[in-house]
Design an enzyme around this catalytic site. Sequence first.
Site, PDB file in Angstrom:
ATOM      1  N   CYS A 101       0.839  -1.202   0.000  1.00 42.09           N
ATOM      2  CA  CYS A 101       0.000   0.000   0.000  1.00 42.09           C
ATOM      3  C   CYS A 101       0.873   1.251   0.000  1.00 42.09           C
ATOM      4  O   CYS A 101       1.778   1.390   0.839  1.00 42.09           O
ATOM      5  CB  CYS A 101      -0.902  -0.026   1.228  1.00 42.09           C
ATOM      6  SG  CYS A 101      -1.718   1.541   1.600  1.00 42.09           S
ATOM      7  N   GLU A 102       0.610   2.159  -0.909  1.00 42.67           N
ATOM      8  CA  GLU A 102       1.428   3.360  -0.999  1.00 42.67           C
ATOM      9  C   GLU A 102       1.123   4.379   0.101  1.00 42.67           C
ATOM     10  O   GLU A 102       1.889   5.321   0.299  1.00 42.67           O
ATOM     11  CB  GLU A 102       1.277   4.022  -2.367  1.00 42.67           C
ATOM     12  CG  GLU A 102      -0.080   4.612  -2.654  1.00 42.67           C
ATOM     13  CD  GLU A 102      -0.155   5.231  -4.043  1.00 42.67           C
ATOM     14  OE1 GLU A 102      -0.809   6.275  -4.167  1.00 42.67           O
ATOM     15  OE2 GLU A 102       0.436   4.679  -4.994  1.00 42.67           O
ATOM     16  N   HIS A 103       0.025   4.206   0.797  1.00 42.61           N
ATOM     17  CA  HIS A 103      -0.347   5.167   1.838  1.00 42.61           C
ATOM     18  C   HIS A 103       0.345   4.882   3.169  1.00 42.61           C
ATOM     19  O   HIS A 103       0.732   5.816   3.875  1.00 42.61           O
ATOM     20  CB  HIS A 103      -1.865   5.176   2.038  1.00 42.61           C
ATOM     21  CG  HIS A 103      -2.609   5.614   0.820  1.00 42.61           C
ATOM     22  ND1 HIS A 103      -3.848   5.106   0.474  1.00 42.61           N
ATOM     23  CD2 HIS A 103      -2.284   6.490  -0.162  1.00 42.61           C
ATOM     24  CE1 HIS A 103      -4.256   5.664  -0.652  1.00 42.61           C
ATOM     25  NE2 HIS A 103      -3.327   6.498  -1.062  1.00 42.61           N
ATOM     26  N   HIS A 104       0.493   3.599   3.519  1.00 43.99           N
ATOM     27  CA  HIS A 104       1.120   3.243   4.796  1.00 43.99           C
ATOM     28  C   HIS A 104       2.277   2.263   4.621  1.00 43.99           C
ATOM     29  O   HIS A 104       2.870   1.844   5.618  1.00 43.99           O
ATOM     30  CB  HIS A 104       0.080   2.613   5.740  1.00 43.99           C
ATOM     31  CG  HIS A 104      -1.042   3.540   6.088  1.00 43.99           C
ATOM     32  ND1 HIS A 104      -2.245   3.529   5.408  1.00 43.99           N
ATOM     33  CD2 HIS A 104      -1.139   4.516   7.024  1.00 43.99           C
ATOM     34  CE1 HIS A 104      -3.043   4.452   5.922  1.00 43.99           C
ATOM     35  NE2 HIS A 104      -2.401   5.066   6.892  1.00 43.99           N
ATOM     36  N   GLN A 142      -5.110  -0.554  -4.801  1.00 49.13           N
ATOM     37  CA  GLN A 142      -5.697  -1.676  -5.534  1.00 49.13           C
ATOM     38  C   GLN A 142      -6.462  -1.222  -6.761  1.00 49.13           C
ATOM     39  O   GLN A 142      -6.468  -1.899  -7.798  1.00 49.13           O
ATOM     40  CB  GLN A 142      -6.608  -2.485  -4.602  1.00 49.13           C
ATOM     41  CG  GLN A 142      -7.137  -3.773  -5.228  1.00 49.13           C
ATOM     42  CD  GLN A 142      -7.894  -4.616  -4.236  1.00 49.13           C
ATOM     43  OE1 GLN A 142      -7.558  -4.651  -3.052  1.00 49.13           O
ATOM     44  NE2 GLN A 142      -8.939  -5.301  -4.687  1.00 49.13           N
ATOM     45  N   HIS A 170      -5.798  -5.952   3.152  1.00 51.50           N
ATOM     46  CA  HIS A 170      -4.846  -4.851   3.315  1.00 51.50           C
ATOM     47  C   HIS A 170      -4.420  -4.755   4.778  1.00 51.50           C
ATOM     48  O   HIS A 170      -5.258  -4.519   5.662  1.00 51.50           O
ATOM     49  CB  HIS A 170      -5.491  -3.534   2.865  1.00 51.50           C
ATOM     50  CG  HIS A 170      -5.809  -3.480   1.397  1.00 51.50           C
ATOM     51  ND1 HIS A 170      -5.220  -2.576   0.549  1.00 51.50           N
ATOM     52  CD2 HIS A 170      -6.648  -4.227   0.631  1.00 51.50           C
ATOM     53  CE1 HIS A 170      -5.681  -2.762  -0.681  1.00 51.50           C
ATOM     54  NE2 HIS A 170      -6.553  -3.763  -0.653  1.00 51.50           N
ATOM     55  N   CYS A 172      -2.859  -2.419   6.115  1.00 48.29           N
ATOM     56  CA  CYS A 172      -3.048  -1.061   6.633  1.00 48.29           C
ATOM     57  C   CYS A 172      -4.407  -0.928   7.324  1.00 48.29           C
ATOM     58  O   CYS A 172      -4.615  -0.011   8.113  1.00 48.29           O
ATOM     59  CB  CYS A 172      -2.922  -0.034   5.518  1.00 48.29           C
ATOM     60  SG  CYS A 172      -4.124  -0.218   4.184  1.00 48.29           S
TER      61      CYS A 172
END
Length: 209
Positions: A101-104, A142, A170, A172
């Site tokens: 995941c690019e956010h976390h 995703q 996920h 995250c």
Amino acid sequence: MLESDQLMSSAVSVAPAAIPEIRRPSRAEAEAAVRTLIRWAGDEPSREGLRATPARVVRAYEEWFSGYRQDPISLLNRTFEEVGGYDDLVMLRDIPLQSTCEHHMAAIRGVVHIAYLPDQCVVGISKLARLVEAFGRRLQIQERLTAEIADTLAHVLQPHGVAVIIQASHDCMSSRGVRLHGVAMLTRRLLGQFAQEPQRREILSLLAG
């Protein structure tokens, strides 16, 4: 759920956007960054159990993010036209997915189902799995991952239809924040004839079944 049911025109599909060139830090810089994070977490990177951790993390990153060193389009360039007149569904189910995941920067794990309706050629089935790996082993969301796989297949093969479904969990969401376990996210992209009835209903039934 992302659902992008689109018609593919006879024109050439738009190729996936290229990732801009960036200066890649040296291995020493990357290992120094890991040591900083260890200190920020509250531990001492020079103690025995953590001394080799920065080097291990950098080697792991080389594997986890190997997709940045792959060209997804070139993976599909070798096609086969001698198919004995076969012009029906080609489908590969349950392709393992490991992404981040690019956010976390937490793990994404799941499966990918890919189907296409060939026009003039087919591609080796292992290349479909490699296509998933090339896009999956990058920082991702995703929804974009689903679109990239489908659009690249459509761009290179120019088939009559493409369908991609991803079901993934996920970390995250399970390891932080709401901490929900056993939750899966479903995304899909349908192009060409698969975006139209009755093929749309049929392919969704096959891929989800």
